[in-house]
Write a protein that holds these residues in place. Structure first.
Motif, mmCIF file in Angstrom:
data_model
loop_
_atom_site.group_PDB
_atom_site.id
_atom_site.type_symbol
_atom_site.label_atom_id
_atom_site.label_comp_id
_atom_site.label_asym_id
_atom_site.label_seq_id
_atom_site.Cartn_x
_atom_site.Cartn_y
_atom_site.Cartn_z
ATOM 1 N N ASN A 198 -7.682 7.831 -18.964
ATOM 2 C CA ASN A 198 -7.723 8.672 -20.147
ATOM 3 C C ASN A 198 -6.689 8.163 -21.138
ATOM 4 O OD1 ASN A 198 -5.088 10.210 -19.463
ATOM 5 N ND2 ASN A 198 -6.377 10.533 -17.624
ATOM 6 N N ALA A 199 -6.495 8.935 -22.192
ATOM 7 C CA ALA A 199 -5.576 8.496 -23.239
ATOM 8 C C ALA A 199 -4.121 8.525 -22.798
ATOM 9 C CB ALA A 199 -5.767 9.376 -24.480
ATOM 10 N N PHE A 200 -3.802 9.217 -21.723
ATOM 11 C CA PHE A 200 -2.412 9.370 -21.312
ATOM 12 C C PHE A 200 -2.040 8.481 -20.124
ATOM 13 C CE2 PHE A 200 -3.814 13.320 -23.253
ATOM 14 C CZ PHE A 200 -2.834 13.520 -24.214
ATOM 15 N N GLN A 201 -3.004 8.067 -19.346
ATOM 16 C CA GLN A 201 -2.701 7.188 -18.216
ATOM 17 C C GLN A 201 -3.882 6.256 -17.963
ATOM 18 O OE1 GLN A 201 -2.068 9.659 -14.781
ATOM 19 N NE2 GLN A 201 -4.249 9.949 -14.409
ATOM 20 N N PRO A 202 -3.593 5.010 -17.585
ATOM 21 C CA PRO A 202 -4.677 4.065 -17.320
ATOM 22 C C PRO A 202 -5.318 4.340 -15.955
ATOM 23 C CG PRO A 202 -2.565 3.041 -16.909
ATOM 24 C CD PRO A 202 -2.267 4.409 -17.464
ATOM 25 N N ASN A 203 -6.418 3.677 -15.727
ATOM 26 C CA ASN A 203 -7.075 3.770 -14.426
ATOM 27 C C ASN A 203 -6.192 3.113 -13.365
ATOM 28 O OD1 ASN A 203 -8.755 3.700 -12.211
ATOM 29 N ND2 ASN A 203 -10.571 3.113 -13.381
ATOM 30 N N GLN A 204 -5.861 3.862 -12.317
ATOM 31 C CA GLN A 204 -4.958 3.358 -11.289
ATOM 32 C C GLN A 204 -5.694 2.741 -10.101
ATOM 33 O OE1 GLN A 204 -2.028 6.271 -10.199
ATOM 34 N NE2 GLN A 204 -1.663 6.903 -12.306
ATOM 35 N N CYS A 205 -6.999 2.656 -10.180
ATOM 36 C CA CYS A 205 -7.772 2.035 -9.101
ATOM 37 C C CYS A 205 -7.838 0.531 -9.346
ATOM 38 C CB CYS A 205 -9.176 2.642 -9.049
ATOM 39 S SG CYS A 205 -10.227 1.946 -7.758
ATOM 40 N N THR A 206 -6.889 -0.224 -8.812
ATOM 41 C CA THR A 206 -6.811 -1.673 -8.982
ATOM 42 C C THR A 206 -6.547 -2.324 -7.636
ATOM 43 O OG1 THR A 206 -4.422 -1.704 -9.372
ATOM 44 C CG2 THR A 206 -5.862 -1.326 -11.294
ATOM 45 N N ILE A 207 -6.638 -3.650 -7.613
ATOM 46 C CA ILE A 207 -6.403 -4.382 -6.367
ATOM 47 C C ILE A 207 -4.931 -4.392 -5.983
ATOM 48 C CG2 ILE A 207 -8.405 -5.856 -6.748
ATOM 49 C CD1 ILE A 207 -6.500 -8.041 -7.691
ATOM 50 N N PHE A 208 -4.057 -3.953 -6.876
ATOM 51 C CA PHE A 208 -2.625 -3.963 -6.584
ATOM 52 C C PHE A 208 -2.151 -2.660 -5.936
ATOM 53 C CE2 PHE A 208 -3.196 -6.997 -10.033
ATOM 54 C CZ PHE A 208 -2.514 -8.097 -9.539
ATOM 55 N N GLN A 209 -3.083 -1.795 -5.589
ATOM 56 C CA GLN A 209 -2.679 -0.563 -4.923
ATOM 57 C C GLN A 209 -2.009 -0.833 -3.577
ATOM 58 O OE1 GLN A 209 -5.449 2.622 -4.486
ATOM 59 N NE2 GLN A 209 -6.200 2.487 -6.579
ATOM 60 N N ASN A 210 -2.475 -1.853 -2.863
ATOM 61 C CA ASN A 210 -1.956 -2.156 -1.534
ATOM 62 C C ASN A 210 -1.144 -3.448 -1.523
ATOM 63 O OD1 ASN A 210 -3.459 0.024 0.064
ATOM 64 N ND2 ASN A 210 -5.138 -1.016 -0.988
ATOM 65 N N PHE A 211 -0.502 -3.742 -2.651
ATOM 66 C CA PHE A 211 0.346 -4.941 -2.747
ATOM 67 C C PHE A 211 1.537 -4.791 -1.791
ATOM 68 C CE2 PHE A 211 3.883 -7.257 -4.634
ATOM 69 C CZ PHE A 211 3.316 -8.488 -4.888
ATOM 70 N N PRO A 212 1.963 -5.851 -1.061
ATOM 71 C CA PRO A 212 1.467 -7.236 -1.160
ATOM 72 C C PRO A 212 0.431 -7.600 -0.094
ATOM 73 C CG PRO A 212 3.532 -7.211 0.004
ATOM 74 C CD PRO A 212 3.239 -5.774 -0.328
ATOM 75 N N SER A 213 0.197 -6.704 0.901
ATOM 76 C CA SER A 213 -0.719 -7.061 1.982
ATOM 77 C C SER A 213 -2.169 -7.097 1.503
ATOM 78 C CB SER A 213 -0.574 -6.080 3.141
ATOM 79 O OG SER A 213 -1.007 -4.789 2.752
ATOM 80 N N GLY A 214 -2.523 -6.238 0.548
ATOM 81 C CA GLY A 214 -3.899 -6.179 0.084
ATOM 82 C C GLY A 214 -4.789 -5.315 0.934
ATOM 83 N N SER A 215 -4.259 -4.742 2.007
ATOM 84 C CA SER A 215 -5.050 -3.916 2.916
ATOM 85 C C SER A 215 -4.474 -2.507 2.965
ATOM 86 C CB SER A 215 -5.065 -4.513 4.329
ATOM 87 O OG SER A 215 -5.652 -5.797 4.313
ATOM 88 N N GLY A 216 -5.364 -1.525 3.123
ATOM 89 C CA GLY A 216 -4.931 -0.142 3.198
ATOM 90 C C GLY A 216 -6.063 0.763 3.612
ATOM 91 N N ASP A 217 -5.744 2.010 3.909
ATOM 92 C CA ASP A 217 -6.733 2.997 4.310
ATOM 93 C C ASP A 217 -7.515 3.466 3.086
ATOM 94 O OD1 ASP A 217 -8.217 5.069 5.362
ATOM 95 O OD2 ASP A 217 -6.579 5.842 6.606
ATOM 96 N N VAL A 218 -8.836 3.596 3.246
ATOM 97 C CA VAL A 218 -9.684 3.996 2.126
ATOM 98 C C VAL A 218 -9.340 5.406 1.662
ATOM 99 C CG1 VAL A 218 -11.486 4.841 3.683
ATOM 100 C CG2 VAL A 218 -12.084 4.176 1.340
ATOM 101 N N ASP A 219 -8.847 6.247 2.552
ATOM 102 C CA ASP A 219 -8.515 7.618 2.171
ATOM 103 C C ASP A 219 -7.232 7.701 1.349
ATOM 104 O OD1 ASP A 219 -10.753 8.592 3.513
ATOM 105 O OD2 ASP A 219 -9.656 8.746 5.411
ATOM 106 N N ASP A 220 -6.456 6.625 1.333
ATOM 107 C CA ASP A 220 -5.187 6.635 0.605
ATOM 108 C C ASP A 220 -5.297 5.990 -0.774
ATOM 109 O OD1 ASP A 220 -4.030 7.849 2.794
ATOM 110 O OD2 ASP A 220 -3.377 5.952 3.694
ATOM 111 N N THR A 221 -6.483 5.552 -1.141
ATOM 112 C CA THR A 221 -6.634 4.888 -2.434
ATOM 113 C C THR A 221 -6.704 5.906 -3.563
ATOM 114 O OG1 THR A 221 -9.052 4.889 -2.285
ATOM 115 C CG2 THR A 221 -7.894 3.006 -1.339
ATOM 116 N N LEU A 222 -6.447 5.449 -4.784
ATOM 117 C CA LEU A 222 -6.528 6.280 -5.973
ATOM 118 C C LEU A 222 -7.848 6.055 -6.707
ATOM 119 C CD1 LEU A 222 -2.890 5.833 -7.315
ATOM 120 C CD2 LEU A 222 -3.814 7.717 -5.950
ATOM 121 N N CYS A 223 -8.868 5.675 -5.935
ATOM 122 C CA CYS A 223 -10.192 5.426 -6.509
ATOM 123 C C CYS A 223 -11.099 6.613 -6.199
ATOM 124 C CB CYS A 223 -10.800 4.151 -5.930
ATOM 125 S SG CYS A 223 -9.789 2.675 -6.182
ATOM 126 N N PHE A 224 -11.834 7.087 -7.203
ATOM 127 C CA PHE A 224 -12.689 8.252 -7.025
ATOM 128 C C PHE A 224 -14.166 7.878 -7.039
ATOM 129 C CE2 PHE A 224 -8.666 9.702 -8.645
ATOM 130 C CZ PHE A 224 -8.394 10.798 -7.847
#
Length: 514
Positions: A198-224
């Protein structure tokens, strides 16, 4: 202690070994046999690193072991790299390093981390993988595509869970070598999610959510959003549905075989709630769904009955018009007029479960018009008998008798339903128990999920169409009039028979009339 003999000084790993101890008296016969079985020498191959070339060679039993450079490979193991002399279990991982190129078997490649290219170093360690049985994820992990998948956002996860996403580009996958072109991101669009940017914050669903390993639980992502395969799935406002037999009803999947989309109110728990008053949504309903069989009973059957009735009425009126009008008395004209009213009002029953009463009444009325037009004694007699049977059928004077009753329906125990004895009683039962009407059609029941009974809709009104209370009450009045008209027809036919028969007999024209 050992004596090594290599034929011709060859670098071959198949050199013979003779390393029995000088004194074999301390060894058992089995130990001696085992030592004699060590006939092959494992040594570092040409081109091996310096640290590997300085490694001591060893003798092995070729029946039980094999060589991997100077290392031995036992049962249940495999050679990862002869140059690096690394050994792993058969199902285990062989590690490889960026830039070396000789850490994996000849039939396998090296899966290295590639998710963050700017962080690549010569010391990055990956995993060897066979393209026949495994694939490479951009996190540097090999995986079995039959049980796992590589997601762009969170790396490896089960194939039973869709990958998280916020754009279609995230659904191409993080596997190395190809992209999944048939996948798309499914997320809520009406109303748009605030969290998707939105106008106040960018989309936080990016590949850098689980930096530096790149792996993480799907339930912990900020993707909707979740990725769907467009070959067999469709997106219904954030919900994935099956393309072949479901359609979208807002954010729900509606099975097209048993359900349909309809407009419905939002229904709160209490009537004090003012939120979304008279706001309509697409709701999947299986109660108000009109399938092919229901459509035939609701529309086709009444239409056919109307066409047949109108065709029969036209033929009867043509016959009545061909007969000599001068010989027709006022009594016959009255019979024809009452029969026409009976026919017209009886057609209303075609739009209710009591259509059989109306159909029989109409055809007997046809015969009354024919009898009044023909003015023959024999036809009058048959018409009077038909009207007597019709009156008995409509009124059912044997109500309650298991053998003589003419009830339209039976109870679950097989006995005649007293509430369905006679035309008016049957309609009254439809009024008292709407299920006896909706059960015939499989339709005309209001779906509670489409109604706002807390603020708008009357909860006591549960049916519509042919089974609505207003239509059933109208049928009661119309049917009452028709039943009185049938009784009048019967009496008029009887009077006509007596008058016509007595008049002809008195004047002596009976034989000529017949």
């Amino acid at each position: 202690w050992y004596q090594r003999r290599v034929h011709g000084g060859s670098d071959s790993v198949a050199a013979h070994c003779d390393h029995l101890p000088v004194d074999t008296s301390a060894l058992s016969r089995l130990q001696v046999a085992l030592e004699r079985g060590r006939t092959v020498c494992c040594r570092a191959p040409v081109g091996a690193p310096v640290q590997a070339s300085l490694r001591a060679s060893q003798c092995i039993n070729p029946n039980l072991q094999s060589c991997c450079g100077a290392a031995s490979v036992g049962l249940g193991q495999r050679c990862c790299s002869p140059l690096a002399e690394t050994v792993s279990v058969n199902d285990g991982l062989c590690l490889c390093q960026r830039g070396v190129g000789t850490d994996c078997p000849d039939t396998e490649g090296c899966c290295l981390p590639s998710k963050y290219p700017a962080l690549a170093t010569p010391r990055d360690v990956g995993q060897c993988f066979s393209q026949v049985s495994h694939r490479c994820c951009d996190t540097g992990d090999r995986y079995d595509p039959s049980t796992q998948q590589c997601c762009s956002i969170n790396g490896l996860q089960s194939v039973n869970n869709p990958c998280p996403c916020s754009t279609d580009d995230h659904c191409g996958g993080g596997q190395v070598g190809y992209k999944q072109l048939d996948f798309a991101c499914c997320f809520q669009t009406a109303p748009p999610l605030w969290e998707n940017g939105n106008a106040f914050q960018p989309n936080q669903c990016t590949i850098f959510q689980n930096f530096p390993s790149g792996s993480g639980d799907v339930d912990d992502t900020l993707c909707f959003g979740r990725c769907i395969d467009t070959k067999f799935q469709i997106c219904c406002n954030g919900v994935s549905c099956r393309r072949s037999f479901e359609k979208c009803c807002n954010a729900s999947c509606c099975n097209m075989f048993v359900g349909t989309c309809s407009r419905g109110w939002f229904q709160p728990d209490v009537n004090q709630n003012w939120r979304e008053y008279r706001v309509e949504y697409d709701v999947c309903t299986t109660v108000e769904q009109l399938n092919a069989l229901n459509a035939m009973v609701v529309f086709l059957v009444p239409t056919i009955l109307l066409l047949v009735t109108l065709s029969g009425l036209a033929l009867v009126l043509v016959f009545a018009g061909k007969v000599e009008h001068q010989a027709r008395r006022g009594l016959e004209k009255l019979i024809i007029f009452v029969a026409l009213l009976t026919i017209l009002f009886s057609m209303a029953s075609y739009f209710a479960p009591v259509w059989k009463y109306g159909l029989i009444t109409i055809w007997v009325s046809f015969f009354a018009i024919v009898a009044a037009s023909a003015r023959k004694i024999s036809i009058y007699i048959v018409s009077v008998i038909a009207h007597f049977v019709l009156v008995a059928y409509l009124f059912d004077p044997f109500n309650g008798n298991d053998y003589l009753t003419l009830a339209m329906d039976r109870n679950s125990d097989g006995r005649a339903a007293r509430e369905a004895s006679g035309w008016l009683h049957t309609i009254q039962r439809m009024h008292d128990d709407p299920g006896t009407c909706t059960g015939l059609y499989g339709y005309f029941t209001l779906d509670p999920s489409l109604r706002d009974t807390a603020r708008i809709d009357n909860p006591q009104i549960q049916t519509f169409g042919y089974c609505s209370r207003g239509w059933i009450i109208l049928l009661i009045y119309v049917t009452g009039f028709v039943m009185m008209a049938v009784v009048a027809q019967f009496l008029l036919q009887l009077v006509a028979l007596l008058v016509r028969g007595a008049y002809l007999a008195h004047t002596g024209w009976l034989g000529e009339f017949e």
